[in-house]
Design a protein around this motif. Structure first.
Motif, PDB file in Angstrom:
ATOM      1  N   LEU A   1      46.876  -9.436  18.190  1.00 59.29           N
ATOM      2  CA  LEU A   1      46.583 -10.001  19.881  1.00 59.29           C
ATOM      3  C   LEU A   1      47.968 -10.841  20.332  1.00 59.29           C
ATOM      4  CD1 LEU A   1      43.229 -10.664  18.880  1.00 59.29           C
ATOM      5  CD2 LEU A   1      43.685  -8.570  20.576  1.00 59.29           C
ATOM      6  N   ARG A   2      48.189 -10.536  21.355  1.00 60.24           N
ATOM      7  CA  ARG A   2      49.305 -11.689  22.463  1.00 60.24           C
ATOM      8  C   ARG A   2      48.351 -12.408  23.690  1.00 60.24           C
ATOM      9  NH1 ARG A   2      54.358  -9.970  20.470  1.00 60.24           N
ATOM     10  NH2 ARG A   2      53.827  -9.294  18.251  1.00 60.24           N
TER      11      ARG A   2
ATOM     12  N   LEU B   1      43.157  -5.244  28.500  1.00 62.01           N
ATOM     13  CA  LEU B   1      43.617  -6.836  29.066  1.00 62.01           C
ATOM     14  C   LEU B   1      42.439  -7.560  29.225  1.00 62.01           C
ATOM     15  CD1 LEU B   1      46.583  -6.695  31.895  1.00 62.01           C
ATOM     16  CD2 LEU B   1      46.406  -7.601  29.388  1.00 62.01           C
ATOM     17  N   ARG B   2      42.230  -8.964  28.074  1.00 64.12           N
ATOM     18  CA  ARG B   2      40.657  -9.727  28.089  1.00 64.12           C
ATOM     19  C   ARG B   2      41.104 -11.113  28.951  1.00 64.12           C
ATOM     20  NH1 ARG B   2      36.421  -7.759  25.739  1.00 64.12           N
ATOM     21  NH2 ARG B   2      35.148  -9.254  26.742  1.00 64.12           N
ATOM     22  N   TYR B   3      39.970 -11.507  29.310  1.00 63.74           N
ATOM     23  CA  TYR B   3      39.974 -12.495  29.602  1.00 63.74           C
ATOM     24  C   TYR B   3      39.462 -13.689  27.900  1.00 63.74           C
ATOM     25  CZ  TYR B   3      39.988 -12.755  34.029  1.00 63.74           C
ATOM     26  OH  TYR B   3      40.783 -12.825  36.093  1.00 63.74           O
ATOM     27  N   VAL B   4      39.601 -14.815  27.515  1.00 56.02           N
ATOM     28  CA  VAL B   4      39.453 -15.470  26.333  1.00 56.02           C
ATOM     29  C   VAL B   4      39.086 -16.864  27.337  1.00 56.02           C
ATOM     30  CG1 VAL B   4      40.967 -16.239  25.335  1.00 56.02           C
ATOM     31  CG2 VAL B   4      38.654 -16.040  24.001  1.00 56.02           C
TER      32      VAL B   4
ATOM     33  N   ILE C   1      40.437 -20.627  30.109  1.00 52.22           N
ATOM     34  CA  ILE C   1      40.850 -19.321  30.304  1.00 52.22           C
ATOM     35  C   ILE C   1      42.114 -18.919  29.580  1.00 52.22           C
ATOM     36  CG2 ILE C   1      40.677 -17.293  31.239  1.00 52.22           C
ATOM     37  CD1 ILE C   1      38.202 -19.149  33.004  1.00 52.22           C
ATOM     38  N   TYR C   2      42.431 -17.290  28.862  1.00 49.49           N
ATOM     39  CA  TYR C   2      43.492 -17.136  28.808  1.00 49.49           C
ATOM     40  C   TYR C   2      43.350 -15.908  28.837  1.00 49.49           C
ATOM     41  CZ  TYR C   2      45.019 -21.924  26.729  1.00 49.49           C
ATOM     42  OH  TYR C   2      45.002 -22.839  25.818  1.00 49.49           O
ATOM     43  N   ARG C   3      44.384 -15.199  29.355  1.00 48.28           N
ATOM     44  CA  ARG C   3      44.717 -13.477  28.924  1.00 48.28           C
ATOM     45  C   ARG C   3      45.192 -12.845  27.862  1.00 48.28           C
ATOM     46  NH1 ARG C   3      46.676 -14.839  34.500  1.00 48.28           N
ATOM     47  NH2 ARG C   3      45.433 -14.355  36.230  1.00 48.28           N
TER      48      ARG C   3
ATOM     49  N   GLY D   1      55.780  12.136  29.214  1.00 54.15           N
ATOM     50  CA  GLY D   1      55.085  12.608  28.961  1.00 54.15           C
ATOM     51  C   GLY D   1      53.310  12.296  28.041  1.00 54.15           C
ATOM     52  N   SER D   2      53.312  11.534  28.514  1.00 57.98           N
ATOM     53  CA  SER D   2      51.800  10.891  27.852  1.00 57.98           C
ATOM     54  C   SER D   2      50.570  10.402  29.113  1.00 57.98           C
ATOM     55  CB  SER D   2      51.953  10.097  26.624  1.00 57.98           C
ATOM     56  OG  SER D   2      53.112   8.410  26.735  1.00 57.98           O
ATOM     57  N   THR D   3      49.606   9.668  28.852  1.00 55.94           N
ATOM     58  CA  THR D   3      49.042   9.771  29.839  1.00 55.94           C
ATOM     59  C   THR D   3      48.640   8.204  28.815  1.00 55.94           C
ATOM     60  OG1 THR D   3      48.499  11.364  30.591  1.00 55.94           O
ATOM     61  CG2 THR D   3      46.895   9.332  31.099  1.00 55.94           C
ATOM     62  N   THR D   4      48.460   6.860  29.787  1.00 57.80           N
ATOM     63  CA  THR D   4      47.723   5.814  28.910  1.00 57.80           C
ATOM     64  C   THR D   4      46.275   5.102  29.470  1.00 57.80           C
ATOM     65  OG1 THR D   4      50.212   5.210  27.962  1.00 57.80           O
ATOM     66  CG2 THR D   4      48.793   3.121  28.287  1.00 57.80           C
ATOM     67  N   ALA D   5      45.619   4.510  29.161  1.00 61.10           N
ATOM     68  CA  ALA D   5      44.485   3.657  29.770  1.00 61.10           C
ATOM     69  C   ALA D   5      45.021   2.529  29.776  1.00 61.10           C
ATOM     70  CB  ALA D   5      43.333   4.450  29.274  1.00 61.10           C
ATOM     71  N   LEU D   6      45.101   1.707  31.357  1.00 62.13           N
ATOM     72  CA  LEU D   6      44.667   0.404  30.685  1.00 62.13           C
ATOM     73  C   LEU D   6      43.929  -0.442  31.193  1.00 62.13           C
ATOM     74  CD1 LEU D   6      46.880  -2.050  30.605  1.00 62.13           C
ATOM     75  CD2 LEU D   6      47.424  -1.235  32.923  1.00 62.13           C
ATOM     76  N   LEU D   7      43.135  -1.186  30.183  1.00 61.19           N
ATOM     77  CA  LEU D   7      41.922  -1.637  30.593  1.00 61.19           C
ATOM     78  C   LEU D   7      41.806  -3.038  30.786  1.00 61.19           C
ATOM     79  CD1 LEU D   7      39.307   0.029  27.739  1.00 61.19           C
ATOM     80  CD2 LEU D   7      40.410   1.394  30.438  1.00 61.19           C
ATOM     81  N   GLY D   8      40.832  -3.182  31.872  1.00 61.03           N
ATOM     82  CA  GLY D   8      40.691  -4.820  31.736  1.00 61.03           C
ATOM     83  C   GLY D   8      39.759  -5.249  32.688  1.00 61.03           C
ATOM     84  N   ALA D   9      39.227  -6.512  32.536  1.00 62.84           N
ATOM     85  CA  ALA D   9      38.510  -7.694  34.319  1.00 62.84           C
ATOM     86  C   ALA D   9      39.334  -7.363  35.472  1.00 62.84           C
ATOM     87  CB  ALA D   9      37.810  -8.342  33.407  1.00 62.84           C
ATOM     88  N   PRO D  10      38.714  -7.334  36.014  1.00 60.84           N
ATOM     89  CA  PRO D  10      39.816  -8.186  37.488  1.00 60.84           C
ATOM     90  C   PRO D  10      40.593  -9.340  37.478  1.00 60.84           C
ATOM     91  CG  PRO D  10      37.080  -7.780  37.912  1.00 60.84           C
ATOM     92  CD  PRO D  10      36.894  -7.468  36.561  1.00 60.84           C
ATOM     93  N   GLY D  11      41.329  -9.525  37.589  1.00 53.50           N
ATOM     94  CA  GLY D  11      42.409 -10.866  37.633  1.00 53.50           C
ATOM     95  C   GLY D  11      43.479 -10.718  36.785  1.00 53.50           C
ATOM     96  N   THR D  12      42.754  -9.477  35.562  1.00 52.62           N
ATOM     97  CA  THR D  12      43.428  -9.778  34.136  1.00 52.62           C
ATOM     98  C   THR D  12      44.802  -9.412  33.873  1.00 52.62           C
ATOM     99  OG1 THR D  12      43.170  -7.437  33.297  1.00 52.62           O
ATOM    100  CG2 THR D  12      41.644  -9.632  32.645  1.00 52.62           C
TER     101      THR D  12
END
Length: 524
Positions: free
Chosen positions: A461-462, A434-437, A443-445, A271-282
């Motif tokens: 961080l994983r 979700l991020r790139y580094v 390049i890692y996700r 019943g919750s809402t989650t925002a999944l944020l990330g750049a294109p391709g992550t």
């Protein structure tokens, strides 16, 4: 007129309503037009006034067994108007002229003035036993009036006649001032507008007045199609008072990725809402699909609501990384709803989504993946509505006990976290990032939990991996720091370990890559 409709006394029953049957217009009017009332419908040419009035008549005939009289005070012939209506799904030629009677009053008002026109109206309404009366072209009647007072007296006499006969009346005219005499005398004023906002042409409905009843104030989106007129109330007004949230014991809704579910203490609260944020391709889309697939494995229904990838391409993308999406789509456990990125209305999209979820008759926990919030943002005519819109939509999803994951797109590389929809993070319970580094030319996700209300969660961080074998979350990402900025640095204590790993790698003969082959899968 039946006895039940008149209360047995020849007068309309108190607060009896005449429903228009126009999608959601009756909701805005909190039940419809009042029986025996007189209402003004105004708007510029092309705003949909004639279509709305005819649609109301045909719906009234079909749903209530009523009878309608449609009088025009315009020079335009009825034949031309009917030809324009033939393409509308609500139009039924068999109802003309027995159930809906078209008549012109132009010549009568021109030759005999208001007295002759009122007599024609009185005779026609009685002969046809009309329950709904439309007068189209009130600006023509005003042109034939000698004074403003004479026109006001005509409106008053028409209103008294319609009320006596229990006939609901709609007076149609082009745009005019709301202080006009006609609008001060009638029971309600509805305005249809048609304007350009940027490059978009936008039709809207506004109720300025409605005597003796409540109504939804403000502007509401209007669409015209072969089905006729549809009205879309503003989501934040339509769901200003959401139903009570589900009181059943909340459970955890897992992603099916062991280490991520462990970070979330078993999964997202139901019943919750989650925002999944990330750049294109992550990998936002693949992670959201994994959430739906894990639910499908447990027998839970899931819905994908997206804007950019059509179902065949989405299925192919999932299957390429080992996610068996097609199987669950075929058996109906997962439903794919795709909205191509064309001109949509934000409230219409919200209605379609909620109606899709309500169509499931069984009351059970459902999963929803909205890919992405930018689809709603692009459909917003007024961007400043987004905070209230998202708050109303997420509250409604919670009241339906739907566990929602909604993506939002970040810039590809940015030194800081600038959210395109900052209000999204405020209305959700959980935020996944979700991020790139980039490190050592690789390049890692990375995946991290930025927020999770009323629950314990792992802040580490994983590494998030996407390959032909599927998607996975690593145990940790211990060798780097400052990676949230996107510019990772090797930690000093990790350098000996990395040098040793580099020596071992150098001794090995590099694998020969196939031409055109890929080492790693991609994900949006």
């Amino acid at each position: 007129m039946s006895e039940s409709a008149t209360g047995g006394s020849g007068q309309p029953a108190r607060d009896e309503r005449v429903q228009s049957g126009i999608p959601r217009l009756d909701f805005i009017l909190q039940g419809g037009l009042k029986q025996g009332g007189t209402y003004a419908l105004m708007g510029p040419p092309g705003s949909g006034k004639t279509i709305l009035a005819n649609q109301l008549c045909f719906n009234h005939i079909e749903k209530s067994g009523g009878r309608c009289v449609y009088m025009t005070l315009l020079i335009e012939s009825h034949g031309k108007m009917l030809r324009h209506l033939e393409g509308m799904s609500f139009f039924r030629l068999g109802d003309v002229p027995e159930k809906i009677y078209y008549i012109s009053g132009y010549q009568k008002v021109r030759d005999e003035g208001f007295s002759g026109l009122l007599e024609l109206i009185r005779t026609t309404l009685r002969e046809r036993r009309a329950t709904v009366f439309i007068v189209d072209g009130m600006e023509s009647a005003e042109q034939f009036s000698s004074t403003r007072q004479a026109y006001g007296e005509f409106i008053h006499s028409l209103q008294a006649l319609a009320s006596l006969l229990g006939c609901t009346t709609l007076l149609i005219s082009n745009m005019r001032e709301r202080t006009h005499v006609e609008h001060t005398l009638v029971d309600g004023v509805l305005e249809l507008s048609d304007q350009l906002i940027g490059p978009r042409a936008v039709r809207e409905l506004t109720v300025h007045k409605f005597r003796g009843g409540d109504y939804l104030r403000g502007r509401h989106e209007v669409e015209i199609s072969s089905e006729g007129v549809s009205v879309h109330p503003r989501t934040e007004v339509q769901f200003a008072h959401p139903g009570e949230f589900a009181h059943e014991q909340r459970t955890r809704m897992a992603f099916g990725l062991p280490r991520l579910d462990e970070m979330l203490s078993g999964g997202l609260p139901s019943g919750s809402t989650t925002a999944l944020l990330g750049a294109p391709g992550t990998g936002k889309t693949l992670l959201g699909l994994s959430f739906l697939l894990e639910g499908a494995r447990q027998g839970q229904k899931g819905t994908y609501f997206g804007f950019y990838e059509p179902p065949p391409r989405l299925i192919e993308k999932a299957e390429d990384v080992g996610l068996p999406l097609e199987r669950y789509v075929r058996d109906g456990t997962i439903q794919l709803v795709w909205q191509p990125p064309l001109e949509h209305f934000m409230d219409s999209l919200a209605e379609q989504l909620l109606e899709t979820l309500r169509a499931e008759t069984r009351r059970e926990r459902r999963r929803l993946f909205i890919d992405g919030a930018e689809g709603f943002r692009a459909a917003a005519v007024y961007p400043d509505r987004m905070p209230r819109f998202l708050s109303a939509l997420t509250n409604q999803l919670r009241s339906l006990d739907v566990t929602t994951v909604m993506t939002d797109e970040l810039e590809l590389f940015q030194p800081q976290l600038n959210l395109p929809t900052p209000e999204l993070a405020n209305v959700v319970e959980t935020v996944l990032l979700l991020r790139y580094v980039e490190m050592r030319s690789q390049i890692y996700r990375l995946l991290s939990i930025m927020k999770m209300r009323e629950s314990h969660y792992d802040t580490s961080l994983r590494e998030f991996r996407i390959s032909r074998g599927g998607i996975d979350v690593a145990d940790s990402f211990r060798s780097a720091e400052s990676i949230l900025s996107g510019t990772g640095r090797i930690r000093e204590e990790a350098r000996p370990l990395l040098r040793e790993t580099a020596k071992k790698t150098a001794k090995k003969k590099p694998a020969k890559r196939r031409r055109g082959g890929k080492k790693d899968g991609g994900g949006r």
